[in-house]
Design an enzyme around this catalytic site. Structure first.
Site, PDB file in Angstrom:
ATOM      1  N   GLU A   1      30.557  32.808  30.480  1.00  0.00           N
ATOM      2  CA  GLU A   1      30.055  32.809  29.096  1.00  0.00           C
ATOM      3  C   GLU A   1      28.962  33.866  28.927  1.00  0.00           C
ATOM      4  OE1 GLU A   1      29.047  28.791  28.010  1.00  0.00           O
ATOM      5  OE2 GLU A   1      31.161  28.207  27.888  1.00  0.00           O
TER       6      GLU A   1
ATOM      7  N   GLU B   1      37.398  25.585  31.067  1.00  0.00           N
ATOM      8  CA  GLU B   1      36.570  24.375  31.040  1.00  0.00           C
ATOM      9  C   GLU B   1      36.922  23.550  29.807  1.00  0.00           C
ATOM     10  OE1 GLU B   1      32.326  25.000  31.180  1.00  0.00           O
ATOM     11  OE2 GLU B   1      32.518  26.648  32.626  1.00  0.00           O
TER      12      GLU B   1
END
Length: 506
Positions: free
Chosen positions: A128, A275
């Site tokens: 991220e 995820e």
């Protein structure tokens, strides 16, 4: 929500886009989706690598993602057949992105030293990055290219792909999905990044968290929509541009990513969800972080993925997914929920029992698929009573166990009696979509509501006492039930993606 004008491509461009998409999805359709798990290590009593691999094997988990490239873990995974994504941690990204030799050394130490015994299939470069450490964004693509070049030099590039996980918060205006686009601030990064993924045959790694979408939507997103629970057709979210129907947040976010890529003229890069999950415990501000909801989300997710359902935009195209996460991480900072995303505790005991019939052999701790239909908490008592009356009447449920002196009479409350009647009807109809609605006062749970000598029906049965019935449960379309006039509520506008709190996950 701003509505972007849709650009009309030329005929030639349209044909190229369709051909590119066809190549991707014909190839993808030949593959089956898989479920993997993330393995975090912020645990006060972290199992040793041998114990971790033993748990993976016992649960028949064939795919894992590591948040680093720990040598001991990679050695323990050797000869297990388990496919592994290793990661370049964010704190190493700047060094690798600025030096080809640093990247080559990283690959030699963390990959070449372990293959082929350890089945490493991908490198996740950072995590991220655009939302967590935006100052490193300028070197992200360079880091990916340097890692890939080192893999080419080692003749490993065909078996090991390179990508980077993104928070779905970089997708703006994500509902309807057809209007979605990546935050334009990151176009100078996303365009070369997608070119790299396309040219190397890699995939977009995306982190998808319906829990946070739901929590931050201020009631706009229904819980059932976030949990993959069955929805009546008129409660589904509809993309007005494509007329595609969305029955869950997960699919909407994945399709938003596909549309965002197509907005930048990339139509042949597949998506892998690196995820997703649901916390099993939270503080007072997180009432929906429960074992029941975590079980429901992950059980439904696993079925959805392994059935190769695909998404409304690309039905039947696999979306392989990694659950966050294998263990509860008690040392993670932040709220209680941050410490409770795991499927297992540090001892290897399951936090809850997944319900996975129809999902193959993955996660061997349970294959019972038991779900129950019970009265929703805090709903109107008159509607509950009306639903109970309908189930015991037109619904053909045998409600004699609810009579005084019978096993399910106590507790003598409308909610308890309605739960028994609703669940019996739900099972006698084979748990058909819409059979657990009852004008919005019923909900599906994986927690067995049986108590004392009162045994609720289970899958494929209704305590052996319920006759077959062709009556339809009260629903939003019902006009014949004895219920009071049904309370329709309008299709909700769903705003996804921008709501995710990425900082809490890093």
């Amino acid at each position: 929500m701003a509505i972007l004008p849709m650009k009309r491509p030329s005929m030639a461009a349209s044909i190229l886009v369709l051909l590119g998409a066809a190549v991707l999805f014909l190839a993808s359709a030949d593959e089956n989706a898989f479920i993997g798990v993330n393995i975090g290590t912020d645990i006060s009593n972290m199992p040793n690598p041998t114990q971790v691999v033993a748990l993976l094997k016992s649960q028949i988990i064939g795919h894992v993602r590591l948040f680093d490239a720990d040598s001991a873990m990679l050695l323990a995974l050797a000869n297990s057949g388990i496919e592994v994504i290793v990661s370049v941690p964010n704190d190493q990204l700047l060094g690798i992105g600025q030096s080809n030799s640093t990247a080559a050394n990283w690959v030699a130490r963390n990959i070449v030293a372990h293959v082929p015994a350890t089945n490493i299939t991908a490198v996740a470069v950072g995590s991220e990055v655009l939302s967590a450490i935006p100052n490193a964004a300028p070197v992200l693509v360079s880091a990916m290219k340097f890692i890939h070049a080192a893999l080419v030099a080692a003749n490993l590039d065909s078996q090991i792909k390179v990508s980077t996980p993104h928070s779905s918060s970089i997708i703006l205006d994500s509902f309807p999905p057809s209007q979605a686009f990546f935050n334009k601030t990151w176009d100078p990064v996303m365009v070369p990044l997608l070119k790299f993924l396309q040219s190397t045959g890699s995939y977009l790694m995306l982190n998808v968290y319906p829990y946070y979408d739901y929590m931050q939507s201020n009631g706009v997103i229904p819980l059932d929509y976030a949990l993959f629970r069955p929805l009546p057709p008129n409660k589904e979210a509809v993309d007005a541009n494509t007329l595609l129907h969305y029955t869950n947040v997960f699919d909407a976010v994945v399709d938003a990513a596909y549309f965002s890529m197509s907005y930048l003229n990339f139509t042949n890069v597949p998506v892998v969800v690196t995820e997703t999950g649901w916390p099993s415990k939270g503080d007072s501000s997180e009432p929906d972080a429960t074992i029941d909801n975590a079980d429901t989300y992950n059980s439904n997710l696993i079925r959805h993925v392994l059935n190769n359902t695909g998404t409304p935009k690309h039905p039947g195209i696999p979306v392989s997914t990694f659950i966050y996460e294998l263990y509860n991480e008690d040392l993670r900072p932040g709220s209680i929920s941050e410490k409770n995303w795991g499927l297992f505790d540090a001892s290897g005991a399951p936090v809850y029992t997944l319900h996975l019939t129809g999902s193959g052999t993955v996660f061997a701790n349970d294959t019972t698929n038991q779900t129950y239909c019970v009265a929703e908490d805090g709903v109107d008592q008159k509607l509950l009573q009306a639903g109970l009356d309908w189930a015991c009447g037109p619904g053909s449920v045998d409600c004699s166990p609810l009579l005084q002196g019978q096993p399910c009479y106590v507790p003598d409350t409308v909610a308890a009696h309605a739960s028994y009647a609703f669940d019996t009807y739900y099972h006698q109809t084979g748990m058909a979509p819409g059979s657990c609605y009852f004008n919005g006062v019923a909900t599906i749970t994986t927690t067995n509501p049986s108590h004392g000598s009162c045994t609720f029906p289970v899958r494929g049965s209704a305590n052996g006492t319920v006759a077959n019935s062709s009556a339809q449960a009260p629903s939003l379309n019902s006009t014949t039930s004895s219920l009071a006039p049904l309370q329709h509520y309008q299709a909700f506008p769903v705003i996804l993606g921008v709501l995710l709190s990425t900082a809490a996950l890093l």
